[in-house]
Motif scaffolding. Structure first.
Motif, mmCIF file in Angstrom:
data_model
loop_
_atom_site.group_PDB
_atom_site.id
_atom_site.type_symbol
_atom_site.label_atom_id
_atom_site.label_comp_id
_atom_site.label_asym_id
_atom_site.label_seq_id
_atom_site.Cartn_x
_atom_site.Cartn_y
_atom_site.Cartn_z
ATOM 1 N N VAL A 35 67.549 70.376 89.487
ATOM 2 C CA VAL A 35 68.082 69.130 90.038
ATOM 3 C C VAL A 35 67.649 69.036 91.495
ATOM 4 O O VAL A 35 67.644 70.042 92.227
ATOM 5 N N ALA A 36 67.289 67.843 91.930
ATOM 6 C CA ALA A 36 66.951 67.641 93.341
ATOM 7 C C ALA A 36 68.233 67.594 94.159
ATOM 8 O O ALA A 36 69.267 67.077 93.729
ATOM 9 N N GLU A 37 68.134 68.155 95.353
ATOM 10 C CA GLU A 37 69.285 68.163 96.260
ATOM 11 C C GLU A 37 69.780 66.725 96.475
ATOM 12 O O GLU A 37 68.985 65.801 96.665
ATOM 13 N N GLY A 38 71.090 66.585 96.436
ATOM 14 C CA GLY A 38 71.683 65.258 96.633
ATOM 15 C C GLY A 38 71.926 64.496 95.347
ATOM 16 O O GLY A 38 72.707 63.526 95.335
ATOM 17 N N ASN A 39 71.251 64.906 94.275
ATOM 18 C CA ASN A 39 71.443 64.241 92.980
ATOM 19 C C ASN A 39 72.651 64.827 92.254
ATOM 20 O O ASN A 39 73.054 65.968 92.521
ATOM 21 N N PRO A 40 73.198 64.066 91.311
ATOM 22 C CA PRO A 40 74.292 64.632 90.504
ATOM 23 C C PRO A 40 73.752 65.697 89.552
ATOM 24 O O PRO A 40 72.593 65.626 89.124
ATOM 25 N N LEU A 41 74.593 66.675 89.247
ATOM 26 C CA LEU A 41 74.160 67.716 88.320
ATOM 27 C C LEU A 41 75.152 67.839 87.163
ATOM 28 O O LEU A 41 76.348 67.564 87.315
ATOM 29 N N VAL A 43 71.584 72.831 97.845
ATOM 30 C CA VAL A 43 70.683 73.965 97.583
ATOM 31 C C VAL A 43 71.502 75.230 97.335
ATOM 32 O O VAL A 43 71.153 76.063 96.487
ATOM 33 N N SER A 44 72.606 75.365 98.033
ATOM 34 C CA SER A 44 73.454 76.555 97.890
ATOM 35 C C SER A 44 74.174 76.632 96.538
ATOM 36 O O SER A 44 74.784 77.654 96.223
ATOM 37 N N ASP A 45 74.085 75.571 95.734
ATOM 38 C CA ASP A 45 74.658 75.617 94.381
ATOM 39 C C ASP A 45 73.755 76.370 93.410
ATOM 40 O O ASP A 45 74.155 76.636 92.271
ATOM 41 N N SER A 46 72.549 76.687 93.825
ATOM 42 C CA SER A 46 71.624 77.421 92.959
ATOM 43 C C SER A 46 72.216 78.777 92.608
ATOM 44 O O SER A 46 72.520 79.588 93.482
ATOM 45 N N ALA A 47 72.396 79.000 91.313
ATOM 46 C CA ALA A 47 73.057 80.215 90.837
ATOM 47 C C ALA A 47 73.033 80.208 89.318
ATOM 48 O O ALA A 47 72.472 79.311 88.690
ATOM 49 N N LYS A 66 75.790 82.343 77.274
ATOM 50 C CA LYS A 66 74.637 83.135 77.732
ATOM 51 C C LYS A 66 74.220 82.816 79.148
ATOM 52 O O LYS A 66 73.354 83.490 79.702
ATOM 53 N N GLY A 67 74.828 81.786 79.733
ATOM 54 C CA GLY A 67 74.520 81.447 81.111
ATOM 55 C C GLY A 67 73.427 80.397 81.228
ATOM 56 O O GLY A 67 72.511 80.324 80.405
ATOM 57 N N THR A 68 73.535 79.576 82.270
ATOM 58 C CA THR A 68 72.523 78.574 82.600
ATOM 59 C C THR A 68 72.154 78.743 84.059
ATOM 60 O O THR A 68 73.034 78.749 84.931
ATOM 61 N N ARG A 69 70.854 78.897 84.308
ATOM 62 C CA ARG A 69 70.403 79.046 85.687
ATOM 63 C C ARG A 69 70.181 77.662 86.271
ATOM 64 O O ARG A 69 69.419 76.860 85.733
ATOM 65 N N LEU A 70 70.866 77.413 87.377
ATOM 66 C CA LEU A 70 70.769 76.113 88.058
ATOM 67 C C LEU A 70 69.892 76.259 89.290
ATOM 68 O O LEU A 70 70.167 77.101 90.145
#
Lengths: 112, 113
Positions: A13-19, A83-87, A104-108
């Motif tokens: 997802v691009a920063e600032g966009n909804p996820l 960007v700090s939501d990446s996890a 199983k997890g989803t990498r964002l």
């Protein structure tokens, strides 16, 4: 037995966009659902839970999740990604005897 | 004031050795857990203790033996380590209210040479 499924291995997802990070569940009885986040080299951190009540649950760091009984889904959402939501994000359901079953997890990845 | 702390953070050892991982929580929780996270990040429960009593014992080789000296501690001892034991092991704790979330330690990365 209870189970959850996370259909996406990775979401970009691009920063600032909804996820949205997707989760569907399969339970007998009332579902007790959770979302956790894992940052690199750290343990899981609790974000939010659904036990009963309002279908829209608000949690930490601006995240929320929508419980949808007809679609058996519990998708994680945030209106504006950082960007700090990446996890790594885990959906989970409570099973019998206080056991928690994790997806199983989803990498964002949030792209600057 | 770490809530759930595990030691050591990293453990590198030879196949066939015996090793222990310690876990302590200062949250006053009644229930503690051990999880194994493999290289694909899949998280699987191994054991659960409630007030020093074993509650959950998943299909885990009996080389793995949990020990709970008191409700604030849950240690994991592993005998005759094998290559497949390489993983990150997480300790977690939870209040006795079953709807409360689990609190996780930062993990112990075990590497078997």
């Amino acid at each position: 037995a209870q189970s959850v499924a996370q259909p996406e291995d990775q979401v970009n997802v691009a920063e600032g966009n909804p996820l949205t990070v997707k989760c569907t569940y399969s339970v007998s009885g009332n579902p007790y659902l959770f979302w956790y986040v894992q940052y690199p080299n750290r343990g899981l951190q609790f974000l939010l839970k659904y036990i009963t009540g309002d279908n829209l649950v608000k949690g930490s760091y601006g995240f929320e999740a929508e419980f949808n009984k007809s679609q058996t889904s519990f998708h994680l959402k945030k209106p504006s990604a950082l960007v700090s939501d990446s996890a790594l994000y885990f959906c989970a359901v409570r099973d019998r005897g206080d056991k928690i079953i994790f997806g199983k997890g989803t990498r964002l990845h949030i792209l600057p | 004031d770490t809530a759930v702390s595990q030691t050591p953070k990293y453990l590198v050892t030879q196949m066939g050795n015996d090793k222990s991982i310690k876990c302590e929580q200062n949250l006053g929780h009644d229930t503690m857990y051990w999880y194994k996270q493999d290289s694909k990040k899949f998280l699987k429960i191994m054991f659960s203790y409630n007030n020093k009593e074993l509650i959950i014992n998943e299909t885990v080789p009996n080389r793995f033996s949990p020990k709970s000296p008191d409700k604030a501690h849950l240690n994991l001892h592993i005998n005759s380590l094998e290559l497949g034991d390489s993983a990150v092991y997480f300790c977690a704790s939870k209040d006795s209210d079953s709807n409360q979330p689990q609190h996780f330690g930062d993990g112990t990365r075990l590497s078997i040479l």
